[in-house]
Motif scaffolding. Structure first.
Motif, PDB file in Angstrom:
ATOM      1  N   ASP A  78      -3.823  34.048 -13.040  1.00 54.34           N
ATOM      2  CA  ASP A  78      -4.654  32.994 -12.512  1.00 54.34           C
ATOM      3  C   ASP A  78      -4.029  32.167 -11.372  1.00 54.34           C
ATOM      4  N   LEU A  79      -4.754  31.935 -10.525  1.00 57.09           N
ATOM      5  CA  LEU A  79      -4.169  31.156  -9.235  1.00 57.09           C
ATOM      6  C   LEU A  79      -4.228  29.839  -9.734  1.00 57.09           C
ATOM      7  N   ALA A  80      -4.521  29.320 -10.724  1.00 58.90           N
ATOM      8  CA  ALA A  80      -4.429  27.949 -11.202  1.00 58.90           C
ATOM      9  C   ALA A  80      -3.072  27.643 -11.702  1.00 58.90           C
ATOM     10  N   SER A  85      -0.200  30.890  -7.275  1.00 58.93           N
ATOM     11  CA  SER A  85      -0.566  30.306  -6.023  1.00 58.93           C
ATOM     12  C   SER A  85       0.359  29.948  -4.923  1.00 58.93           C
ATOM     13  N   ALA A  86       1.619  29.687  -5.297  1.00 56.48           N
ATOM     14  CA  ALA A  86       2.676  29.639  -4.271  1.00 56.48           C
ATOM     15  C   ALA A  86       2.755  31.052  -3.728  1.00 56.48           C
ATOM     16  N   THR A 260       6.617  22.810 -19.287  1.00 59.61           N
ATOM     17  CA  THR A 260       5.752  21.783 -19.526  1.00 59.61           C
ATOM     18  C   THR A 260       5.540  21.397 -21.031  1.00 59.61           C
ATOM     19  N   LEU A 263       8.573  19.515 -22.387  1.00 60.20           N
ATOM     20  CA  LEU A 263       8.390  18.167 -21.893  1.00 60.20           C
ATOM     21  C   LEU A 263       7.433  17.192 -22.640  1.00 60.20           C
ATOM     22  N   ARG A 264       6.223  17.872 -23.138  1.00 61.46           N
ATOM     23  CA  ARG A 264       5.447  17.092 -23.851  1.00 61.46           C
ATOM     24  C   ARG A 264       6.107  16.629 -25.095  1.00 61.46           C
ATOM     25  N   GLU A 282       6.523  20.994  -9.441  1.00 62.24           N
ATOM     26  CA  GLU A 282       6.036  19.592  -8.916  1.00 62.24           C
ATOM     27  C   GLU A 282       6.514  18.227  -9.843  1.00 62.24           C
ATOM     28  N   LEU A 283       7.231  17.036  -9.085  1.00 60.60           N
ATOM     29  CA  LEU A 283       7.694  16.059 -10.068  1.00 60.60           C
ATOM     30  C   LEU A 283       8.619  16.475 -10.783  1.00 60.60           C
ATOM     31  N   ASP A 285      11.684  16.285 -10.025  1.00 60.61           N
ATOM     32  CA  ASP A 285      12.647  15.474  -9.467  1.00 60.61           C
ATOM     33  C   ASP A 285      12.194  14.216 -10.328  1.00 60.61           C
ATOM     34  N   VAL A 286      11.035  13.601 -10.361  1.00 67.89           N
ATOM     35  CA  VAL A 286      10.722  12.567 -10.912  1.00 67.89           C
ATOM     36  C   VAL A 286      10.882  12.358 -12.362  1.00 67.89           C
ATOM     37  N   VAL A 287      10.821  13.366 -13.110  1.00 63.76           N
ATOM     38  CA  VAL A 287      10.834  13.631 -14.526  1.00 63.76           C
ATOM     39  C   VAL A 287      12.344  13.512 -14.806  1.00 63.76           C
TER      40      VAL A 287
END
Lengths: 337, 337
Positions: A78-80, A85-86, A260, A263-264, A282-283, A285-287
């Motif tokens: 899935d492209l989602a 998608s990358a 993911t 992390l939850r 994505e993110l 680095d922020v997390v």
DNA sequence: GTGAAAGCGCTAACAC
DNA sequence: GTGTTAGCGCTTTCAC
């Protein structure tokens, strides 16, 4: 006005030729900027084309030129999913440079659906196939059985077939993750992996296992959990691991979806274990998540490049391009045991 | 063995017919399960096709059937952006249900590139076009000029043209964000927006502005920053805002890329302002970011549905589908002034 | 039930 | 420099 109103049918080359007062072939020559057309004639043909709003019929051209189209098919999950998608993004950009179009289709991570899509694409006479296989053997893609259409495998090597492929250094990346956690003093390290039947997951598991054995950590597989395919299962699995009497002090998750999920769960823990995830996101680095990163856009780009080389007539033995994977420390992987 | 070896050319229908000892047309009938074929004859034709590895030539079929293909084109920004890839995912899945293929192309957020791609797609005789316009007028897509190919606009309404479109409730969503922050006691609220020339950004700005004016907050535009297009600029802009003598106590970012940039900056601040972002994103729940969420996969799906209706002959005035946008509080938007 | 002939829109080969 | 003819692989008409 009904949708199939013939009035809106696009004009053909012979209509252009008639309007310009030349023969079909001359019009063709003029519009394709072939030699041997008088300047003035060319002028007139182009004006007629403009006036009628003429657009070449690519279907007809391609049929005449040998039944092959300007499309390259990509079959993936899935492209989602940002991973796929990358890949699609990198492939599309590279193909566009050569005037080729990318057609995408989702295999729903399902082998029979994938075979269907191959048939659909071959019927549409794609120039090449890019496949992120969802598993199983690919013997049916033998060159002679698919009319010589070039096939490039992405992320996972072909099974039962020799073909071009672009792979990530899964084993090296997983080894790096394991060594990083071992160097940090961890011994009870959990490995949470996706479907073990895919070659890429297997390589990650193997790379991790090799590092563990070499470190003299033989019963690490107490904390091995495989075939975790969705985020919800990942969350449950990790919760269960942390609730063990001797819980792991570190976790390695083998793809972005599992990371993911991890992390939850870890966000709710007061004293979370260390975490390293395969695939950057994505993110991250922020997390502050330590990951094994690799360039997924490059993966798509390289696959498109290999495909284009074959389309252009390059022959020779199958080639394999390996995309490097390297660990990026961002905090979560540096938590002490 | 060269890549264009004729030996690997796919077999044609007439070869199948010859092998089965029937005429071309009978073979065609048998393989298309048309009536008036003797059971035994059909049997023989199918066996011959199987033996030769026959695959229909879709190009030829489509040329004969009227020069129209099984493809639907999607023109959008880079698929590496999760917004666009979610749209592509939704559209592809819906189209696949109807035997249609999705062809994607990246307009590089560039109007002339977009016109090029429209031409390329029309030459390939796509059945319909799905466009996330990058700006500018779309008069050139007038129905008669493009051979009656249906066009559906996504995320942004067409300009200079009436056509089907699927939009997000940008204005309502932005208003909800503004009201949420106002209700939280904020007065100095910054608006960080992308290119104001796009209709969707404009609607978000307008919705926000309307709520501000209604709240009697007239000089809010001290903190208005538009045409911030990349993450780096977003980071610089937000840093500068926070360094003002009277810094904003809350920030509203109008798309996922800008929100990402904001998070990078806010993560480094000891006492960050409140933040609400337009567009939901992966891990927003983990990071605790309050967002205005909407279903991007549904956006793609609905666009594909509208396109399919037109392909199937549905006529009538242009339709507009609005995808709702709603605020999801997760912490960052509930920080007090 | 089956087949022969025409043609979708274009380009390649060969005249003129 | 330009035109004529044939044909890519298939479906459509119409005849048998």
């Amino acid at each position: 006005m009904p949708a199939d109103d013939p009035a809106v049918r696009l004009p053909t080359l012979s209509q252009v030729a008639a309007l310009a007062g030349v023969s079909l072939k001359t019009a063709s020559r003029a519009l394709n900027s072939e030699p041997n057309v008088a300047e003035e004639t060319g002028q007139r043909v182009r004006a007629a084309a403009e006036q009628l709003g003429y657009r070449l019929n690519g279907l007809a051209r391609e049929l005449r030129r040998g039944g092959t189209s300007a499309m390259v098919g990509l079959i993936s999950g899935d492209l989602a999913n940002p991973f796929y998608s990358a890949v699609a993004s990198g492939a599309e950009r590279e193909l566009r440079r050569h005037g080729l179009l990318l057609v995408t289709a989702n295999n729903d991570e399902n082998v029979s659906q994938e075979r269907n899509l191959v048939d659909v694409f071959l019927e549409r006479r794609v120039r090449a196939l890019l496949i992120v296989p969802s598993g199983g053997g690919q013997e049916y893609l033998a060159r002679d059985d698919i009319g010589g259409v070039p096939v490039v495998f992405l992320d996972r090597p072909p099974q039962g077939l020799a073909a071009d492929s672009v792979l990530i250094d899964n084993e090296g990346g997983a080894r790096a993750a394991a060594e990083h956690l071992l160097a940090g003093g961890h011994r009870r390290i959990a490995l949470v992996a996706d479907l073990a039947r895919t070659a890429s997951q297997r390589a990650r598991i193997d790379g991790f296992a090799a590092a563990m054995r070499r470190a003299g950590n033989p019963d690490w597989d107490r904390y091995l959990r495989t075939d975790i395919h969705d985020a919800a299962t990942a969350e449950r699995t990790i919760s269960a691991l942390l609730d063990l009497d001797e819980p792991p002090t570190a976790i390695f998750t083998t793809n972005n979806r599992l990371t993911t999920g991890a992390l939850r769960i870890l966000a709710r823990r007061s004293r979370p274990p260390a975490l390293v995830g395969f695939d950057d996101f994505e993110l991250a680095d922020v997390v502050g998540t330590t990951v094994v990163a690799h360039d997924m856009v490059a993966l798509g780009r390289e696959a498109a490049r290999l495909a284009f080389a074959r389309i252009s007539g390059h022959s020779g033995p199958p080639e394999t391009v390996v995309i490097p994977a390297s660990l990026i420390p961002r905090g979560s992987g540096e938590i002490a045991p």
